[in-house]
Write a protein that holds these residues in place. Sequence first.
Motif, PDB file in Angstrom:
ATOM      1  N   SER A  96       0.701  -1.005  -0.377  1.00 53.96           N
ATOM      2  CA  SER A  96       0.182   0.210  -0.402  1.00 53.96           C
ATOM      3  C   SER A  96       0.697   1.387   0.006  1.00 53.96           C
ATOM      4  O   SER A  96       0.451   1.892  -0.553  1.00 53.96           O
ATOM      5  CB  SER A  96      -0.972  -0.378   1.377  1.00 53.96           C
ATOM      6  OG  SER A  96      -1.644   0.878   1.199  1.00 53.96           O
ATOM      7  N   PHE A  97       1.284   1.032   0.912  1.00 55.99           N
ATOM      8  CA  PHE A  97       2.472   2.074   0.833  1.00 55.99           C
ATOM      9  C   PHE A  97       3.902   2.509  -0.859  1.00 55.99           C
ATOM     10  O   PHE A  97       3.565   3.936  -0.930  1.00 55.99           O
ATOM     11  CB  PHE A  97       3.863   2.081   1.933  1.00 55.99           C
ATOM     12  CG  PHE A  97       4.667   3.505   1.791  1.00 55.99           C
ATOM     13  CD1 PHE A  97       4.807   4.415   2.994  1.00 55.99           C
ATOM     14  CD2 PHE A  97       6.109   2.681   1.650  1.00 55.99           C
ATOM     15  CE1 PHE A  97       5.728   5.332   2.876  1.00 55.99           C
ATOM     16  CE2 PHE A  97       7.491   4.388   1.156  1.00 55.99           C
ATOM     17  CZ  PHE A  97       7.131   5.083   1.662  1.00 55.99           C
ATOM     18  N   GLU A 111      -4.080   3.049 -10.659  1.00 61.40           N
ATOM     19  CA  GLU A 111      -4.815   2.636  -9.497  1.00 61.40           C
ATOM     20  C   GLU A 111      -4.216   1.443  -8.782  1.00 61.40           C
ATOM     21  O   GLU A 111      -3.631   0.766  -8.749  1.00 61.40           O
ATOM     22  CB  GLU A 111      -6.555   2.864  -9.793  1.00 61.40           C
ATOM     23  CG  GLU A 111      -6.845   3.869 -11.013  1.00 61.40           C
ATOM     24  CD  GLU A 111      -6.656   5.320  -9.767  1.00 61.40           C
ATOM     25  OE1 GLU A 111      -6.676   5.822  -8.673  1.00 61.40           O
ATOM     26  OE2 GLU A 111      -6.478   6.365 -10.644  1.00 61.40           O
ATOM     27  N   LYS A 112      -5.165   1.857  -7.615  1.00 62.78           N
ATOM     28  CA  LYS A 112      -4.382   0.469  -6.646  1.00 62.78           C
ATOM     29  C   LYS A 112      -4.987  -1.010  -7.133  1.00 62.78           C
ATOM     30  O   LYS A 112      -4.059  -1.593  -6.918  1.00 62.78           O
ATOM     31  CB  LYS A 112      -4.759   0.830  -5.198  1.00 62.78           C
ATOM     32  CG  LYS A 112      -4.533  -0.081  -4.329  1.00 62.78           C
ATOM     33  CD  LYS A 112      -5.279   0.115  -2.722  1.00 62.78           C
ATOM     34  CE  LYS A 112      -4.939   1.008  -2.259  1.00 62.78           C
ATOM     35  NZ  LYS A 112      -5.929   1.953  -0.549  1.00 62.78           N
ATOM     36  N   GLN A 114      -5.316  -2.099 -10.646  1.00 65.14           N
ATOM     37  CA  GLN A 114      -4.042  -2.136 -11.420  1.00 65.14           C
ATOM     38  C   GLN A 114      -2.756  -1.970 -10.597  1.00 65.14           C
ATOM     39  O   GLN A 114      -1.759  -3.462 -10.844  1.00 65.14           O
ATOM     40  CB  GLN A 114      -4.255  -1.172 -12.588  1.00 65.14           C
ATOM     41  CG  GLN A 114      -5.687  -1.068 -12.808  1.00 65.14           C
ATOM     42  CD  GLN A 114      -5.398  -0.163 -14.044  1.00 65.14           C
ATOM     43  OE1 GLN A 114      -5.692   1.531 -13.295  1.00 65.14           O
ATOM     44  NE2 GLN A 114      -6.032  -0.159 -15.039  1.00 65.14           N
ATOM     45  N   PHE A 115      -2.432  -1.561  -9.435  1.00 64.24           N
ATOM     46  CA  PHE A 115      -0.705  -1.468  -9.141  1.00 64.24           C
ATOM     47  C   PHE A 115      -0.738  -2.564  -8.928  1.00 64.24           C
ATOM     48  O   PHE A 115       0.393  -3.422  -9.298  1.00 64.24           O
ATOM     49  CB  PHE A 115      -0.682  -0.571  -8.181  1.00 64.24           C
ATOM     50  CG  PHE A 115       0.475  -0.302  -7.677  1.00 64.24           C
ATOM     51  CD1 PHE A 115       1.081   0.311  -8.666  1.00 64.24           C
ATOM     52  CD2 PHE A 115       1.146  -0.910  -6.928  1.00 64.24           C
ATOM     53  CE1 PHE A 115       3.211   0.030  -8.098  1.00 64.24           C
ATOM     54  CE2 PHE A 115       2.542  -0.711  -6.226  1.00 64.24           C
ATOM     55  CZ  PHE A 115       3.405  -0.147  -6.810  1.00 64.24           C
ATOM     56  N   TYR A 116      -1.362  -3.580  -7.753  1.00 64.42           N
ATOM     57  CA  TYR A 116      -1.772  -4.400  -6.660  1.00 64.42           C
ATOM     58  C   TYR A 116      -1.734  -5.689  -7.833  1.00 64.42           C
ATOM     59  O   TYR A 116      -1.017  -6.378  -8.034  1.00 64.42           O
ATOM     60  CB  TYR A 116      -3.008  -4.714  -6.006  1.00 64.42           C
ATOM     61  CG  TYR A 116      -2.342  -3.590  -5.192  1.00 64.42           C
ATOM     62  CD1 TYR A 116      -1.195  -3.078  -5.024  1.00 64.42           C
ATOM     63  CD2 TYR A 116      -3.839  -4.508  -3.716  1.00 64.42           C
ATOM     64  CE1 TYR A 116      -1.885  -2.430  -3.997  1.00 64.42           C
ATOM     65  CE2 TYR A 116      -3.212  -3.408  -2.983  1.00 64.42           C
ATOM     66  CZ  TYR A 116      -2.866  -2.728  -2.769  1.00 64.42           C
ATOM     67  OH  TYR A 116      -2.502  -1.687  -0.939  1.00 64.42           O
ATOM     68  N   GLU A 117      -2.238  -6.113  -9.197  1.00 65.50           N
ATOM     69  CA  GLU A 117      -2.108  -6.675 -10.276  1.00 65.50           C
ATOM     70  C   GLU A 117      -1.263  -6.955 -10.798  1.00 65.50           C
ATOM     71  O   GLU A 117      -0.384  -8.099 -10.874  1.00 65.50           O
ATOM     72  CB  GLU A 117      -3.507  -6.485 -11.246  1.00 65.50           C
ATOM     73  CG  GLU A 117      -3.441  -7.547 -12.760  1.00 65.50           C
ATOM     74  CD  GLU A 117      -3.875  -8.678 -12.482  1.00 65.50           C
ATOM     75  OE1 GLU A 117      -3.238  -9.523 -12.625  1.00 65.50           O
ATOM     76  OE2 GLU A 117      -4.773  -8.801 -11.000  1.00 65.50           O
ATOM     77  N   TYR A 118      -0.058  -6.248 -11.222  1.00 67.24           N
ATOM     78  CA  TYR A 118       0.929  -6.105 -11.516  1.00 67.24           C
ATOM     79  C   TYR A 118       1.631  -6.114 -11.152  1.00 67.24           C
ATOM     80  O   TYR A 118       2.538  -7.594 -11.507  1.00 67.24           O
ATOM     81  CB  TYR A 118       1.609  -4.788 -12.622  1.00 67.24           C
ATOM     82  CG  TYR A 118       0.527  -4.570 -13.797  1.00 67.24           C
ATOM     83  CD1 TYR A 118       1.195  -5.083 -15.003  1.00 67.24           C
ATOM     84  CD2 TYR A 118      -0.347  -3.198 -13.879  1.00 67.24           C
ATOM     85  CE1 TYR A 118       0.556  -5.224 -15.994  1.00 67.24           C
ATOM     86  CE2 TYR A 118      -0.781  -3.199 -14.953  1.00 67.24           C
ATOM     87  CZ  TYR A 118      -0.334  -3.918 -16.355  1.00 67.24           C
ATOM     88  OH  TYR A 118      -1.065  -3.680 -17.995  1.00 67.24           O
ATOM     89  N   TYR A 119       2.231  -5.962  -9.813  1.00 63.11           N
ATOM     90  CA  TYR A 119       2.753  -5.764  -8.766  1.00 63.11           C
ATOM     91  C   TYR A 119       2.844  -8.078  -7.933  1.00 63.11           C
ATOM     92  O   TYR A 119       4.065  -8.915  -8.282  1.00 63.11           O
ATOM     93  CB  TYR A 119       2.651  -5.636  -7.423  1.00 63.11           C
ATOM     94  CG  TYR A 119       3.575  -5.362  -6.286  1.00 63.11           C
ATOM     95  CD1 TYR A 119       5.110  -5.302  -6.341  1.00 63.11           C
ATOM     96  CD2 TYR A 119       3.856  -6.771  -5.319  1.00 63.11           C
ATOM     97  CE1 TYR A 119       6.274  -5.783  -5.512  1.00 63.11           C
ATOM     98  CE2 TYR A 119       4.034  -7.341  -4.260  1.00 63.11           C
ATOM     99  CZ  TYR A 119       5.488  -6.702  -4.760  1.00 63.11           C
ATOM    100  OH  TYR A 119       6.642  -7.559  -3.098  1.00 63.11           O
ATOM    101  N   GLN A 120       1.683  -8.136  -8.510  1.00 61.00           N
ATOM    102  CA  GLN A 120       1.272 -10.269  -7.883  1.00 61.00           C
ATOM    103  C   GLN A 120       2.423 -10.515  -9.201  1.00 61.00           C
ATOM    104  O   GLN A 120       2.696 -11.813  -9.017  1.00 61.00           O
ATOM    105  CB  GLN A 120       0.153  -9.867  -7.332  1.00 61.00           C
ATOM    106  CG  GLN A 120      -0.224  -9.427  -6.807  1.00 61.00           C
ATOM    107  CD  GLN A 120      -1.751  -9.862  -6.343  1.00 61.00           C
ATOM    108  OE1 GLN A 120      -2.578 -10.162  -7.511  1.00 61.00           O
ATOM    109  NE2 GLN A 120      -2.452  -9.446  -5.760  1.00 61.00           N
ATOM    110  N   ARG A 121       1.492 -10.340 -10.553  1.00 57.19           N
ATOM    111  CA  ARG A 121       2.324 -10.270 -11.922  1.00 57.19           C
ATOM    112  C   ARG A 121       4.115 -10.901 -11.655  1.00 57.19           C
ATOM    113  O   ARG A 121       4.828 -11.936 -12.103  1.00 57.19           O
ATOM    114  CB  ARG A 121       1.522  -9.918 -13.175  1.00 57.19           C
ATOM    115  CG  ARG A 121       0.502  -9.993 -13.394  1.00 57.19           C
ATOM    116  CD  ARG A 121      -0.029 -10.107 -14.736  1.00 57.19           C
ATOM    117  NE  ARG A 121      -1.236 -10.652 -15.591  1.00 57.19           N
ATOM    118  CZ  ARG A 121      -1.398 -10.751 -16.753  1.00 57.19           C
ATOM    119  NH1 ARG A 121      -0.679 -10.187 -17.296  1.00 57.19           N
ATOM    120  NH2 ARG A 121      -2.352 -11.531 -17.096  1.00 57.19           N
TER     121      ARG A 121
END
Length: 230
Positions: A96-97, A111-112, A114-121
């Motif tokens: 989150s930070f 946005e959050k 999408q950011f989380y999705e790319y990070y998980q990938r």
Amino acid sequence: MQDYNTIIGAIQMRLNKCPTRSVMDRFRIGSSTLNLIMSRYKALELTIDELEAMSPKEVENLFYPQKNLQRKEVPLPDFQYYYDRIHAPNSRVNISFCWLDYKEKNPDGYEKSQFYEYYQRFVQENYGGTKISMAVNRKPGEKMYIDWVGDQPGLLTDVTTGEIMRVHIFATTLGVSSMIYAEAFPNEKLPCFIEGCVHAVSFYGAVAKHFVPDNLKTAVTKHTKDDLVL
């Protein structure tokens, strides 16, 4: 984005005429997600066998193409930088930070979600996943874990009527060796549970010090945060 097991499992259940609600409950997905998976499955014009022959990543990319997620006008965040910050010694940085830091530098960025999705990938492709588990110290012969398998497959055929009957799978495993014993029963009542335990012990050739049932109705009478009655 859904993973390989959810995609294949949902398709298989719908092809087997399982109710929509059962599929949604089984994989914890909404109706829109299930409809998306099935519509893309039909559009691909591939059989379930052809999908199962592919690697998990190939299937996931077919149903959730990278181009559908990425906005070309916005550069991808430097996920290696954020990964290193999160996993640095004594770090208190979380995902989150990282997103807040990214948005401060890129106000028009992802946005959050999408950011989380790319990070998980990124983590999945470079480090094998985001799930972290802690090792559990076990002693040989100390515990036998017991549970009923959630799925109830139709494996028995009535020789008189030809009716396919569902069975309940009783399963146990040993803590250190992970040796498994499983047996099919007509129901999950106490006599079947006891018989399964007896057969498991006979199969292992020894009796564990503790029998550890999961939160199954056959063995657990009451289970709250303050009280456990077997």
